[in-house]
Design a protein around this motif. Structure first.
Motif, PDB file in Angstrom:
ATOM      1  N   SER A  12       0.830  -1.202   0.000  1.00  0.00           N
ATOM      2  CA  SER A  12       0.000   0.000   0.000  1.00  0.00           C
ATOM      3  C   SER A  12       0.865   1.253   0.000  1.00  0.00           C
ATOM      4  N   PHE A  13       1.944   1.207   0.768  1.00  0.00           N
ATOM      5  CA  PHE A  13       2.875   2.340   0.820  1.00  0.00           C
ATOM      6  C   PHE A  13       3.494   2.594  -0.557  1.00  0.00           C
ATOM      7  N   ILE A  14       3.939   1.530  -1.196  1.00  0.00           N
ATOM      8  CA  ILE A  14       4.574   1.658  -2.514  1.00  0.00           C
ATOM      9  C   ILE A  14       3.580   2.178  -3.542  1.00  0.00           C
ATOM     10  N   GLU A  15       2.349   1.669  -3.484  1.00  0.00           N
ATOM     11  CA  GLU A  15       1.311   2.100  -4.428  1.00  0.00           C
ATOM     12  C   GLU A  15       0.983   3.575  -4.237  1.00  0.00           C
ATOM     13  N   GLU A  16       0.937   4.005  -2.968  1.00  0.00           N
ATOM     14  CA  GLU A  16       0.641   5.402  -2.675  1.00  0.00           C
ATOM     15  C   GLU A  16       1.741   6.313  -3.207  1.00  0.00           C
ATOM     16  N   ALA A  17       2.990   5.872  -3.080  1.00  0.00           N
ATOM     17  CA  ALA A  17       4.106   6.666  -3.602  1.00  0.00           C
ATOM     18  C   ALA A  17       3.997   6.821  -5.117  1.00  0.00           C
ATOM     19  N   LYS A  18       3.661   5.730  -5.796  1.00  0.00           N
ATOM     20  CA  LYS A  18       3.515   5.782  -7.251  1.00  0.00           C
ATOM     21  C   LYS A  18       2.365   6.698  -7.663  1.00  0.00           C
ATOM     22  N   PHE A 112       6.087   4.930  11.974  1.00  0.00           N
ATOM     23  CA  PHE A 112       5.518   3.607  12.214  1.00  0.00           C
ATOM     24  C   PHE A 112       4.333   3.372  11.299  1.00  0.00           C
ATOM     25  N   PHE A 113       4.185   2.134  10.876  1.00  0.00           N
ATOM     26  CA  PHE A 113       2.961   1.754  10.182  1.00  0.00           C
ATOM     27  C   PHE A 113       1.807   1.756  11.179  1.00  0.00           C
ATOM     28  N   PRO A 114       0.595   2.033  10.707  1.00  0.00           N
ATOM     29  CA  PRO A 114      -0.555   1.945  11.617  1.00  0.00           C
ATOM     30  C   PRO A 114      -0.807   0.503  12.034  1.00  0.00           C
ATOM     31  N   ASP A 115      -1.544   0.341  13.108  1.00  0.00           N
ATOM     32  CA  ASP A 115      -1.922  -0.992  13.537  1.00  0.00           C
ATOM     33  C   ASP A 115      -2.769  -1.645  12.453  1.00  0.00           C
ATOM     34  N   PHE A 116      -2.661  -2.945  12.321  1.00  0.00           N
ATOM     35  CA  PHE A 116      -3.369  -3.645  11.250  1.00  0.00           C
ATOM     36  C   PHE A 116      -4.881  -3.441  11.345  1.00  0.00           C
ATOM     37  N   THR A 117      -5.417  -3.377  12.552  1.00  0.00           N
ATOM     38  CA  THR A 117      -6.861  -3.204  12.706  1.00  0.00           C
ATOM     39  C   THR A 117      -7.339  -1.876  12.127  1.00  0.00           C
ATOM     40  N   ALA A 118      -6.419  -0.922  11.951  1.00  0.00           N
ATOM     41  CA  ALA A 118      -6.803   0.378  11.389  1.00  0.00           C
ATOM     42  C   ALA A 118      -7.120   0.288   9.902  1.00  0.00           C
ATOM     43  N   ILE A 119      -6.648  -0.758   9.234  1.00  0.00           N
ATOM     44  CA  ILE A 119      -6.901  -0.881   7.800  1.00  0.00           C
ATOM     45  C   ILE A 119      -7.724  -2.118   7.450  1.00  0.00           C
TER      46      ILE A 119
END
Length: 441
Positions: A12-18, A112-119
């Protein structure tokens, strides 16, 4: 960054950067054994010299000499280059791995990445929208939504899907070969459209409820009684509040629904005509007369119109799908964790003809992939597969046969292809679940 989750957040991070036109050079764990020449080629191909960022996965697993080489190579660039370094242990290992002269050239920040429950609600919404993904039962939806990590999420989902296809092999034809899916897709699309329309209705001024589709999906999915959904209740409360106690406000609201294609011009004019035709209740106070007329207009004409369009259809998806005669074939239920290994018993249940070539190929591939870890170079697996099959077919025919067998594994949700590499002459897959599989060579 300090990594607390897995591939879902990283991708998701990589996709957002693109999406923001940032050039990304991705150095995944599989690249740590590459030669320095190959790494240089990867960096140069990514064009990071112009608004670029390098992402290094599992920093602490890389050889120190390779990491130092990467930073020294980039130190000669004329521009600043950004780094995202995935560190899942102590972030201070950065200072222990790189040479002191390299560290002096770096500006280090930590996030930090968000907690998994956030997504997780967004992931469940994305899964729900997939046209050929089964409908999750409420128990499964709630269990997945409460998972605290990607690993737990995938374990629940994979075991449930294995059980789903094992219980009824015909589901392979329904979902993978996409037979008899038309009515299912129509019902599912209708439900999703109703949610999207309700979101527009709830956000149109002067309603203005803060409403995200993934959270609306969660609220509707977990409701057990009609109208229990939090947002539907708020919608009714807001609509009956003083915000709508004047003709101007209601006319504004209806105008906004018209502009956003929720109601047609004909429907808009008809509602206005209905208002004019409502008989006025005699009262000493003219304001009371107007308010009484507006209230009757809302209850008699507007709310029923909105209810017919959307609200009556906002129920958990498995209830919506119940309109199909064999709806049980489309419901994915929660299953206890299964062994991660694909047992011969499960394969035989999914492929009931033990003498078939497909079943034999699956068992061969199963034995070849077992215990190979997360990242698999399929060129070597393909060579072993050819030897094990011991067939006189052409290489092209064997490739087709091999890819078909790999796609059967994808059916079970165990592997997924990566994006095609620029200079790849081999196959590459990951043990993951999301997406459709097409392998390249």
């Amino acid at each position: 960054m300090e990594s607390t989750c897995g591939d879902i957040l990283i991708n998701s991070f990589i996709e957002e950067a693109k999406n923001n036109s940032i050039n990304i050079c991705t150095l995944r764990t599989t690249s740590k054994s590459a030669t320095k020449k190959q790494i240089i080629q990867t960096i140069n191909d990514s064009n990071i010299s112009q608004n670029g960022v390098i992402y290094i996965e599992c920093f602490e697993e890389w050889p120190t000499d390779i990491l130092c080489f990467i930073f020294e190579y980039l130190a000669d660039f004329d521009c600043h280059v950004g780094f995202v370094i995935d560190i899942s242990t102590d972030p201070r290992c950065l200072t222990q791995v790189l040479d002191a002269d390299i560290l002096q050239k770096l500006t280090v920040e930590q996030f930090f990445f968000p907690d998994f429950t956030a997504i997780s609600t967004q992931i469940l919404w994305d899964l729900t929208r997939k046209c050929n993904f089964p409908v999750m039962s409420q128990d499964l939806f709630q269990c997945l939504e409460e998972c605290r990590s990607e690993a737990a999420f995938m374990k629940v989902l994979t075991s449930s899907l294995l059980s789903f296809f094992t219980e009824n092999p015909l589901r392979v034809d329904i979902f993978i070969k996409e037979k008899e899916l038309r009515e299912f897709i129509e019902q599912k699309d209708s439900w999703i459209e109703n949610l999207e329309l309700f979101q527009i209705m709830a956000q149109a001024a002067p309603m203005s409820l803060d409403l995200a589709l993934d959270y609306l999906n969660r609220q509707v999915y977990l409701t057990t009684v009609d109208m229990e959904c939090k947002f539907v209740t708020e919608f009714y409360g807001k609509f009956k509040s003083r915000d709508f106690d004047s003709y101007e406000n209601i006319e504004e609201y209806l105008g906004n629904l018209y502009e956003r294609d929720i109601i047609s011009e004909e429907e808009l004019n008809k509602l206005k005509e209905d208002y004019l035709n409502i008989p006025t209740v005699q009262s000493i106070n003219a304001r009371d007369q107007t308010n009484s007329k507006i209230l009757k207009w809302k209850i008699t004409f507007i709310l029923p119109k909105l209810r017919i369009k959307v609200i009556n259809n906002i129920k958990p998806l498995h209830i919506h799908i119940a309109r199909i005669s064999n709806s049980e074939d489309y419901i994915l239920n929660l299953c206890q964790y299964l062994d991660n290994d694909i047992s011969t018993k499960i394969l035989q249940q999914l492929l009931p003809n033990p003498a078939s070539q497909e079943n034999s190929d699956m068992q061969i591939l199963c034995s070849l992939l077992k215990n190979r870890g997360k990242h698999i170079e399929l060129n070597s697996v393909f060579n072993e597969f050819v030897k094990a099959v011991n067939s006189k077919e052409t290489r092209k025919s064997m490739q087709s046969r091999f890819l078909h067998t790999c796609n059967c594994f994808f059916i079970l949700g165990l592997i997924k292809q990566s994006k095609k590499r620029k200079k790849a002459d081999c196959f590459f897959v990951e043990k993951n679940f999301f997406g459709r599989s097409t392998f390249y060579n």
